[in-house]
Motif scaffolding. Structure first.
Motif, PDB file in Angstrom:
ATOM      1  N   ALA A  33    -123.256 -86.839 -34.060  1.00  0.00           N
ATOM      2  CA  ALA A  33    -123.249 -85.575 -33.304  1.00  0.00           C
ATOM      3  C   ALA A  33    -124.411 -84.670 -33.691  1.00  0.00           C
ATOM      4  CB  ALA A  33    -121.917 -84.855 -33.508  1.00  0.00           C
ATOM      5  N   GLU A  62    -128.170 -84.778 -31.981  1.00  0.00           N
ATOM      6  CA  GLU A  62    -128.485 -84.074 -30.734  1.00  0.00           C
ATOM      7  C   GLU A  62    -128.888 -82.617 -30.965  1.00  0.00           C
ATOM      8  OE1 GLU A  62    -125.127 -84.495 -28.207  1.00  0.00           O
ATOM      9  OE2 GLU A  62    -125.150 -86.694 -28.234  1.00  0.00           O
ATOM     10  N   SER A 108    -134.432 -82.091 -31.787  1.00  0.00           N
ATOM     11  CA  SER A 108    -135.131 -83.116 -31.010  1.00  0.00           C
ATOM     12  C   SER A 108    -135.933 -84.041 -31.916  1.00  0.00           C
ATOM     13  CB  SER A 108    -136.072 -82.462 -29.995  1.00  0.00           C
ATOM     14  OG  SER A 108    -137.188 -81.886 -30.660  1.00  0.00           O
ATOM     15  N   ARG A 109    -136.203 -85.203 -31.396  1.00  0.00           N
ATOM     16  CA  ARG A 109    -136.983 -86.176 -32.176  1.00  0.00           C
ATOM     17  C   ARG A 109    -138.387 -85.664 -32.457  1.00  0.00           C
ATOM     18  NH1 ARG A 109    -137.525 -92.544 -32.382  1.00  0.00           N
ATOM     19  NH2 ARG A 109    -139.273 -92.553 -33.797  1.00  0.00           N
ATOM     20  N   THR A 146    -130.802 -74.174 -34.022  1.00  0.00           N
ATOM     21  CA  THR A 146    -129.443 -74.716 -34.145  1.00  0.00           C
ATOM     22  C   THR A 146    -128.347 -73.659 -34.243  1.00  0.00           C
ATOM     23  OG1 THR A 146    -129.603 -74.805 -36.557  1.00  0.00           O
ATOM     24  CG2 THR A 146    -130.375 -76.741 -35.324  1.00  0.00           C
ATOM     25  N   TYR A 157    -132.526 -92.209 -33.662  1.00  0.00           N
ATOM     26  CA  TYR A 157    -133.087 -91.705 -32.413  1.00  0.00           C
ATOM     27  C   TYR A 157    -133.613 -92.832 -31.531  1.00  0.00           C
ATOM     28  CZ  TYR A 157    -133.032 -86.827 -34.032  1.00  0.00           C
ATOM     29  OH  TYR A 157    -132.651 -85.576 -34.451  1.00  0.00           O
ATOM     30  N   LYS A 198    -122.981 -96.046 -27.181  1.00  0.00           N
ATOM     31  CA  LYS A 198    -123.641 -95.200 -28.170  1.00  0.00           C
ATOM     32  C   LYS A 198    -125.120 -95.506 -28.368  1.00  0.00           C
ATOM     33  CE  LYS A 198    -119.416 -94.285 -30.765  1.00  0.00           C
ATOM     34  NZ  LYS A 198    -118.732 -94.360 -32.080  1.00  0.00           N
ATOM     35  N   PRO A 204    -131.675 -93.796 -27.589  1.00  0.00           N
ATOM     36  CA  PRO A 204    -130.429 -93.065 -27.325  1.00  0.00           C
ATOM     37  C   PRO A 204    -129.846 -93.480 -25.978  1.00  0.00           C
ATOM     38  CG  PRO A 204    -132.172 -91.567 -28.036  1.00  0.00           C
ATOM     39  CD  PRO A 204    -132.816 -92.896 -27.798  1.00  0.00           C
ATOM     40  N   ASN A 234    -128.668 -91.849 -23.553  1.00  0.00           N
ATOM     41  CA  ASN A 234    -128.980 -91.013 -22.394  1.00  0.00           C
ATOM     42  C   ASN A 234    -130.317 -91.366 -21.748  1.00  0.00           C
ATOM     43  OD1 ASN A 234    -130.710 -90.036 -24.339  1.00  0.00           O
ATOM     44  ND2 ASN A 234    -129.746 -88.027 -24.510  1.00  0.00           N
ATOM     45  N   SER A 235    -131.077 -92.302 -22.341  1.00  0.00           N
ATOM     46  CA  SER A 235    -132.361 -92.681 -21.738  1.00  0.00           C
ATOM     47  C   SER A 235    -132.224 -93.855 -20.775  1.00  0.00           C
ATOM     48  CB  SER A 235    -133.362 -93.038 -22.837  1.00  0.00           C
ATOM     49  OG  SER A 235    -132.892 -94.148 -23.589  1.00  0.00           O
TER      50      SER A 235
END
Length: 567
Positions: free
Chosen positions: A73, A76, A79-80, A118, A140, A207, A226, A228-229
């Motif tokens: 968690a 996120e 950022s990378r 954050t 990442y 995941k 990740p 989401n890509s």
């Protein structure tokens, strides 16, 4: 710089001499590698010593990221790009406090930025720069920029990768102005070309998003990203292949072409399949420059090659190439067509899909959307005055009957079938509904084949095995001493596998009169196999053992590609 400060700390604490550090910094400037990496490689310090030095200097706790499990968690929250730039990684959140690993715990500016980004209190722990970089890649996903840089350096690709779908060329698909997704996809394609992959798998999971290559028949993980890509990567490949980016519920198939190395082309066959976590994309690399069309280099033994050539040069008849997907049937068929492709013959092929384009051969792509199937194409071929017909695959009774009708009316027909061995093909055809007398009057030759990995020539070395191991494989005890076995130790040339390239093994069954008689009598597969072996047919296992005897392959490859003979 974090690296320079670390050097000063290690010298100050007496872990590294000043002259040693000077040489290390010169090596870092020359190679561009991380300071920690060079120190560890040269054995000047160990990682626990670096951690203790950072802990003592900055008065903060240290952590070994190699053994610590980071909370997914928290990844996120930062950022990378921020992590890469500042050599940091978030590792844990406790209440309103975020624990962040720093390679340079003295960097107070980024600490303030993180507090603002954050909305958490930042607790700093120390970690080595090398460990942080590995953790970033792990959590990442692989660094796209590093991958692109590696590909450009090692693969010698054009600065601007050119991609085409059909005849349209998309220029500058790898330029510096492109987004990270475009760069990532191009880098993966280029990396696959460089590593001689036959397929690329883009696989979405809950995941993570994994990319794997199939190299010499073995799946190898290339990178992970990740989750989401995945959608953006699938959409990019759809755009390159001119597929419908809005359609995410149904499978789609397409093609694209990549130009590299000063104009050299590589075709990709694209298959997209919806899964529960997104769309899985599989791309098959079709490199015509590596297509083996020289029949003498396919892997057939000289006596088998003579039988095969004799069969395909007959004025009529049906030659069947059998084996599972990925066994090299296409290469064998194309090499046969290349042998037959002369100005005085008319060749037509029905393929699904057309993998390689050949001048002088009329190739037809099957299209289920307009009900163009193998049977329809075959009917049209018979009205096109053909001499030689190639059918991509005999899948049903209708296609089988038309193929055999063509083979019995003055045409040479070559096709494929999915069976385990040559004798089993007869049973498959009769079970499909083809009358035994039609099989015996049309089929002239059946070829079963598999692919076995070749021992890497760069790292091969002799090995000793117990005689019983060879006997269990089916080697005659009298011949055991003739076997000289080799195995690859693993090197850069073979990606550490010990295997580089593949070669085919063949089981060639000629339809002699005794086999035809057995088919008409309704003999079983095992009875037909026994007759074929009496006539000199070399089984797949015997063909594999012959390659093993010559030191061309390994015991593992023999076991993977063939089953022991029952007789």
């Amino acid at each position: 710089m974090a690296g320079l400060k670390l050097g000063e700390i290690l010298v100050k604490q007496g872990l590294v001499r000043p002259d040693q550090m000077t040489k290390v910094l010169e090596e870092q400037k020359r190679s561009g590698n991380r300071l920690t990496q060079i120190l560890l490689q040269q054995g000047l310090v160990k990682e626990p010593q670096i951690l203790k030095a950072l802990e003592a200097h900055y008065q903060v706790p240290s952590i070994d990221l190699n053994t610590f499990s980071i909370q997914p968690a928290v990844i996120e929250m930062i950022s990378r790009d921020v992590c890469d730039k500042n050599h940091i990684i978030p590792i844990q959140k406790v209440g309103t406090t975020l624990v962040v690993a720093f390679a340079d715990p003295g960097n107070i500016f980024i600490r303030d930025d993180l507090r603002f980004i954050t909305r958490c209190k930042i607790q700093v722990v120390a970690a080595t720069e090398t460990a942080i970089a590995s953790a970033i890649d792990k959590y990442y996903g692989a660094n796209v920029r590093d991958l692109v840089k590696e590909v450009e350096n090692e693969a010698n690709l054009d600065e601007d990768l050119q991609v085409s779908a059909g005849t349209e060329v998309i220029e500058g698909a790898g330029s510096s102005e492109d987004g990270p997704i475009i760069k990532f996809v191009n880098a993966i394609l280029a990396d696959a070309i460089r590593k001689r992959a036959s397929d690329i798998h883009f696989e979405p999971y809950e995941k993570r998003f994994r990319v794997r290559f199939r190299i010499d028949g073995v799946m190898v993980e290339a990178t992970s990203q990740p989750p989401n890509s995945s959608a953006a990567i699938a959409s990019r490949i759809k755009i390159m292949s001119k597929l419908d980016i809005a359609e995410k519920r149904r499978p789609q198939d397409g093609r694209l072409k990549v130009r590299y190395k000063g104009g050299k082309d590589m075709d990709f066959r694209v298959s997209i399949l919806p899964t529960i976590w997104g769309e899985k994309v599989v791309m098959r690399l079709l490199d015509k420059s590596n297509l083996q069309l020289d029949m003498t280099k396919l892997g057939m033994e000289p006596e088998d090659l003579a039988v095969f050539k004799e069969a395909i040069h007959l004025p009529q008849g049906l030659v069947l190439i059998t084996g599972p997907t990925g066994s090299g049937k296409t290469t064998t068929i194309y090499s046969a067509l290349a042998e037959l492709n002369q100005p005085d013959v008319n060749i037509s092929t029905a393929e699904d899909p057309v993998e390689f384009n050949f001048e002088g051969i009329n190739q037809v792509q099957m299209n289920p959307d307009i009900d163009l199937n193998f049977a329809d194409a075959l009917r049209s071929f018979l009205r096109q005055d053909p001499d030689i017909i190639m059918v991509g695959e005999i899948r049903d009774l209708e296609t089988a009957e038309i193929s055999m009708k063509a083979a019995s009316t003055g045409h040479m027909v070559v096709s494929t079938l999915h069976t385990n061995d040559a004798p089993q093909t007869i049973t498959r055809l009769t079970e499909m509904g083809v009358a035994p007398y039609i099989v015996t009057s049309t089929v002239t030759l059946i070829v079963a084949q598999r692919l076995v990995g070749k021992v890497c020539e760069s790292c091969k070395g002799p090995i000793e095995v117990k005689p019983q191991v060879l006997i269990n494989l089916g080697v005659d005890p009298k011949e055991v001493e003739e076997y000289h076995l080799f195995k690859g130790k693993g090197c850069n040339n073979c990606n550490g596998t010990g295997v580089k390239g593949r070669i085919a093994i063949y089981e060639i069954m000629k339809m002699g009169e005794d086999i035809k008689e057995a088919v008409l009598k309704g003999s079983t597969t095992s009875e037909i196999r026994a007759i074929a072996r009496q006539n000199g047919m070399r089984t797949l296992r015997r063909a594999a053992l012959l390659k093993l005897k010559r030191g061309e392959t390994t015991i593992e490859e023999v076991l993977n590609a063939s089953v022991r003979d029952t007789l």
